[in-house]
Design an enzyme around this catalytic site. Sequence first.
Site, short mmCIF file in Angstrom:
data_model
loop_
_atom_site.label_atom_id
_atom_site.label_comp_id
_atom_site.label_asym_id
_atom_site.label_seq_id
_atom_site.Cartn_x
_atom_site.Cartn_y
_atom_site.Cartn_z
N LYS B 96 3.54 -5.25 22.43
CA LYS B 96 2.37 -4.56 21.86
C LYS B 96 2.24 -5.10 20.45
O LYS B 96 3.04 -4.77 19.57
CB LYS B 96 2.58 -3.04 21.85
CG LYS B 96 1.40 -2.31 21.25
CD LYS B 96 1.68 -0.84 21.02
CE LYS B 96 0.63 -0.29 20.07
NZ LYS B 96 0.94 1.08 19.64
N GLY B 185 -5.38 7.26 17.90
CA GLY B 185 -6.42 8.11 17.35
C GLY B 185 -6.85 9.29 18.20
O GLY B 185 -7.68 10.08 17.78
N ASN B 206 0.89 8.76 21.49
CA ASN B 206 2.20 9.13 20.97
C ASN B 206 2.12 10.47 20.23
O ASN B 206 2.53 11.51 20.72
CB ASN B 206 2.77 8.03 20.08
CG ASN B 206 4.24 8.23 19.78
OD1 ASN B 206 4.96 7.28 19.48
ND2 ASN B 206 4.78 9.43 19.87
#
Lengths: 65, 257
Positions: B96, B185, B206
Amino acid sequence: MKLIVNGEAQEAECKTLAGLLKALNYDGDWLATAVNGELVQHEERAIQTLVEGDQVEILSPMQGG
Amino acid sequence: MLKLYNTEVQSRLLLGTARYPSPAIMEEAIRQSGTEIVTVSLRRETARGGGGGMFFEIIRNLSVHVLPNTAGCHSVKEAVLTAQMARDLFNTNWIKLEVIGNHDTLAPDVFQLVEAARILSSEGFEVFPYTTEDLIAAERLLDVGCKVLMPWAAPIGSARGPVNPAALKSVRAYFPGTPLIVDAGLGRPSHATQVMEFGFDAVLLNTAVASAADPVLMANAFASAIEAGRNAYPAGMLEPRDIAVPSTPVIGQAVFS
């Protein structure tokens, strides 16, 4: 000889990266290493020689998002 | 079924592993939500007792796909080296890729991101780039070898939900064959439903889960929300109308006078 390990000055008497890890009691198969900004794969640690002033990074898995 | 590079997964929820109240709660949230992909990071090993090793053991026992990140990297050099170290440690080509351009917004630096993605793709990495909703940046990322895109919905940890829905819909429309994962977000399950209704393929979460009062329950809530949005997208949703349309047929209605 003087090395910089994870950003801190460290005195160590060792010829190789594997020797440094042993001297500093790093153990296990969960470490990633770099010397002077270059990856040193785990199987290369025994042949990666260290010289005065080398910058060593020793990383481990951590929680992340 | 979602195919990311050569790996197929059922779950469309990717979970981060940070900020949970305890490792046990993290583990339970991962298990109960059915997620098959978790993100992890690399940091300097300070405790020689092997704190990183304990965490690694928990993740290994979960039998999930590990997606290491380059969180906190602000340059191509840092990101590439971190990715290389992650591959050596986690034994995966997945990365990532985050190259942060601004401390306050944690906005991706898309210029350096493209260059880092180019280098890593050429080295055999399978790059999951954390990017903005910018179409040109997305195009460039695909050009250099990325086969997945991860645009943000809002700044990391902000819980604002999709702040630019039109732009996210454009990304979907411009890249119909590319797996798209909304990364960052989102704050609540309805945000996840919303982006899945836009046609996104998956959601990476997360903070919204880990910082909830009950992370395990919230992970389940998100999993349900993602599934709802995913089903709604191909089902064909009504567009809003300006006038009412009776749902009950008027033909045959009795007339009382």
